[in-house]
Design a protein around this motif. Structure first.
Motif, PDB file in Angstrom:
ATOM      1  N   VAL A  64      65.043  46.871-108.882  1.00 48.90           N
ATOM      2  CA  VAL A  64      65.554  45.926-107.890  1.00 48.90           C
ATOM      3  C   VAL A  64      65.647  46.592-106.518  1.00 48.90           C
ATOM      4  O   VAL A  64      65.300  45.993-105.491  1.00 48.90           O
ATOM      5  CB  VAL A  64      66.936  45.380-108.319  1.00 48.90           C
ATOM      6  CG1 VAL A  64      67.562  44.547-107.202  1.00 48.90           C
ATOM      7  CG2 VAL A  64      66.806  44.546-109.582  1.00 48.90           C
ATOM      8  N   THR A  67      62.160  46.908-105.086  1.00 45.35           N
ATOM      9  CA  THR A  67      61.687  45.600-104.617  1.00 45.35           C
ATOM     10  C   THR A  67      62.372  45.207-103.312  1.00 45.35           C
ATOM     11  O   THR A  67      61.743  44.656-102.402  1.00 45.35           O
ATOM     12  CB  THR A  67      61.949  44.527-105.690  1.00 45.35           C
ATOM     13  OG1 THR A  67      61.327  44.923-106.919  1.00 45.35           O
ATOM     14  CG2 THR A  67      61.416  43.184-105.259  1.00 45.35           C
ATOM     15  N   THR A  68      63.658  45.511-103.207  1.00 45.56           N
ATOM     16  CA  THR A  68      64.405  45.172-101.990  1.00 45.56           C
ATOM     17  C   THR A  68      63.843  45.895-100.784  1.00 45.56           C
ATOM     18  O   THR A  68      63.639  45.291 -99.713  1.00 45.56           O
ATOM     19  CB  THR A  68      65.895  45.526-102.167  1.00 45.56           C
ATOM     20  OG1 THR A  68      66.428  44.821-103.292  1.00 45.56           O
ATOM     21  CG2 THR A  68      66.687  45.161-100.920  1.00 45.56           C
ATOM     22  N   TRP A  69      63.570  47.173-100.925  1.00 41.17           N
ATOM     23  CA  TRP A  69      63.012  47.950 -99.806  1.00 41.17           C
ATOM     24  C   TRP A  69      61.650  47.410 -99.388  1.00 41.17           C
ATOM     25  O   TRP A  69      61.355  47.290 -98.193  1.00 41.17           O
ATOM     26  CB  TRP A  69      62.894  49.421-100.204  1.00 41.17           C
ATOM     27  CG  TRP A  69      64.092  50.220 -99.803  1.00 41.17           C
ATOM     28  CD1 TRP A  69      65.244  50.410-100.509  1.00 41.17           C
ATOM     29  CD2 TRP A  69      64.269  50.934 -98.573  1.00 41.17           C
ATOM     30  NE1 TRP A  69      66.116  51.197 -99.807  1.00 41.17           N
ATOM     31  CE2 TRP A  69      65.539  51.536 -98.617  1.00 41.17           C
ATOM     32  CE3 TRP A  69      63.461  51.129 -97.456  1.00 41.17           C
ATOM     33  CZ2 TRP A  69      66.038  52.314 -97.583  1.00 41.17           C
ATOM     34  CZ3 TRP A  69      63.953  51.910 -96.418  1.00 41.17           C
ATOM     35  CH2 TRP A  69      65.212  52.485 -96.473  1.00 41.17           C
ATOM     36  N   LEU A  72      62.068  44.079 -97.570  1.00 39.55           N
ATOM     37  CA  LEU A  72      62.580  44.277 -96.215  1.00 39.55           C
ATOM     38  C   LEU A  72      61.493  44.792 -95.280  1.00 39.55           C
ATOM     39  O   LEU A  72      61.390  44.363 -94.124  1.00 39.55           O
ATOM     40  CB  LEU A  72      63.767  45.249 -96.243  1.00 39.55           C
ATOM     41  CG  LEU A  72      65.071  44.694 -96.830  1.00 39.55           C
ATOM     42  CD1 LEU A  72      66.110  45.806 -96.954  1.00 39.55           C
ATOM     43  CD2 LEU A  72      65.608  43.553 -95.969  1.00 39.55           C
TER      44      LEU A  72
END
Length: 242
Positions: A64, A67-69, A72
């Motif tokens: 997660v 994926t977030t990085w 962004l």
């Protein structure tokens, strides 16, 4: 599953995920690489490595985080493409360091560029004398674009009004001993022509050729696996132990 198997599986998943995400981000991560892009790329790679080797943590939170990085970074790409103001804030702007032959001290201070670093960047552009420079622009990615004064610029055939021949991109006809049929058809040549050209050079088989390129002038460059060189140039200043 034992520890080795778990590591292999997590490594394959992290590798595949990182490959997909890199394709998603495109070439922006290497084109105009800013300091933030550099840090972002390292962080994403670090999370992927941790996802592979840190067996004490559950993989889902790290996945997660990865994926977030990536999302962004993708959002910032989208934002800077659509907003000039956002692009200026995120990526910065080029700074004129030398104008009309004069050093811009305030601009250098703003860009945090030291004199020694400036001279080093100029040397990379084959400039060893500041008197030769008319303009120098410190780009967003840390490169230096240099415009020399007219009297120090290279003379071109256009300056001398000389006729020139078109030079485009060469076409690979043979790579690693294999004929590239698609490229051969593109330049409207046949295998028979290629065989005849190789025979003129004393080459009996395609398999003996490492690389064969055809330039836009119709000239064939051929490199074989067995290069007949008597002496190899060595740039090392250390010949090794006697």
């Amino acid at each position: 599953m034992n520890e080795t198997s778990v590591t292999i599986v997590r490594g394959v998943i992290a590798f595949a995920t990182l490959f997909i995400y890199c394709r998603l981000l495109g070439k922006e991560q290497i084109k105009q690489l800013t300091f933030f892009d550099y840090i972002s790329g390292i962080t994403i790679g670090s999370i992927a490595a941790t996802l592979t080797t840190n067996l004490n943590n559950r993989p889902w939170p790290e996945f997660v985080g990865l994926t977030t990085w990536v999302l962004l970074a993708y959002f910032l790409q989208w934002l800077t493409l659509r907003s000039r103001q956002a692009a200026k804030y995120v990526d910065g702007e080029p700074v004129v360091i030398i104008m009309n032959g004069q050093l811009m001290e305030e601009a250098m201070h703003k860009a945090r560029l030291k004199t020694g670093d400036l001279l080093g960047l100029l040397r990379l552009k084959d400039v060893f004398d500041l008197k030769q420079v008319e303009f120098a622009v410190y780009e967003k990615n840390g490169n230096l674009s240099v415009l020399k004064k007219s009297e120090f610029q290279h003379v071109t055939p256009g300056d001398l009004q000389l006729p020139v021949k078109y030079q485009g991109i060469s076409t690979e006809l043979i790579y690693d001993g294999v004929v590239i049929e698609q490229n051969l058809k593109k330049v409207r040549l046949t295998r028979q022509w290629l065989e005849n050209e190789l025979k003129k050079l004393g080459i009996k088989s395609y398999e003996d050729v490492f690389l064969a390129n055809l330039n836009t002038q119709g000239e064939l460059y051929v490199d074989t696996y067995k290069d007949q060189l008597i002496h190899l140039t060595n740039f090392s200043d250390y010949e090794g132990p006697n």
